[in-house]
Design a protein around this motif. Structure first.
Motif, PDB file in Angstrom:
ATOM      1  N   ALA A   1       0.847  -1.186   0.000  1.00 18.24           N
ATOM      2  CA  ALA A   1       0.000   0.000   0.000  1.00 18.24           C
ATOM      3  C   ALA A   1       0.882   1.234   0.000  1.00 18.24           C
ATOM      4  N   GLY A   2       0.631   2.136  -0.864  1.00 17.74           N
ATOM      5  CA  GLY A   2       1.361   3.394  -0.899  1.00 17.74           C
ATOM      6  C   GLY A   2       2.586   3.325  -1.792  1.00 17.74           C
ATOM      7  N   PRO A   3       3.347   4.403  -1.835  1.00 16.24           N
ATOM      8  CA  PRO A   3       4.544   4.449  -2.686  1.00 16.24           C
ATOM      9  C   PRO A   3       5.664   3.582  -2.092  1.00 16.24           C
TER      10      PRO A   3
ATOM     11  N   THR B   1      12.222   8.048   2.561  1.00 14.39           N
ATOM     12  CA  THR B   1      10.870   7.842   3.117  1.00 14.39           C
ATOM     13  C   THR B   1      10.830   6.713   4.130  1.00 14.39           C
TER      14      THR B   1
ATOM     15  N   SER C   1      11.290   4.562   7.713  1.00 17.66           N
ATOM     16  CA  SER C   1      10.819   4.847   9.073  1.00 17.66           C
ATOM     17  C   SER C   1      11.958   5.365   9.942  1.00 17.66           C
TER      18      SER C   1
ATOM     19  N   ARG D   1       9.151   2.414  -0.493  1.00 15.99           N
ATOM     20  CA  ARG D   1       9.954   3.086   0.530  1.00 15.99           C
ATOM     21  C   ARG D   1      11.402   3.208   0.056  1.00 15.99           C
TER      22      ARG D   1
END
Length: 143
Positions: free
Chosen positions: A16-18, A24, A26, A20
């Motif tokens: 889900a999402g772009p 970007t 964590s 990493r």
């Protein structure tokens, strides 16, 4: 009941999402990366070692150049190497033939009993001393 051939692996779900990246990632990933960079020292090239490598490389190139000489440019008036080799072989064959003729004359003279009258070269004496039937007439230096 389904057939075993009909059951396949379940398709992977797309994240889900772009995607990493380091930018970007964590906060935990960034902290772990910073700790790793602090623990692993930066590799620095020693200038003395770099100079030694350059000297060794230059020496190896020089040795290679000496071992594998490039053929010089042959002038038009100089015979080709094959011709020089053939001429040298002809000279060697002529010298071997002359030695064989001298040896034959000496052996014929020896058989007829007039061996002392036949002059003998040093090369012929060396050849005669290596034969299986020694000459005992004194003309070869053998008593």
């Amino acid at each position: 009941m389904p057939e075993p051939a009909d059951v396949g692996p379940e398709p992977a779900t797309a994240p889900a999402g772009p995607p990493r990246t380091r930018e970007t990632a964590s906060d935990g990933y960034r902290r772990a990366l910073a700790v790793h960079r602090e623990a692993a020292p930066e590799l620095r090239a020693d200038p003395h070692i770099a100079e030694a490598v350059e000297r060794q490389t230059a020496a190896m190139r020089e040795l290679s150049r000496r071992a594998f000489l490039e053929p010089d440019v042959v002038a038009d008036d100089v015979p080709a190497s094959i011709e020089a080799t053939r001429a040298q072989r002809r000279r060697q064959a002529a010298a071997a033939e002359a030695a064989a003729l001298r040896r034959s004359r000496h052996e014929r003279a020896w058989e007829s009993g007039t061996h002392a009258d036949v002059p003998q070269s040093a090369a012929l004496r060396d050849t005669a001393e290596q034969t299986s039937t020694p000459c005992t007439g004194g003309c070869h230096g053998v008593a």
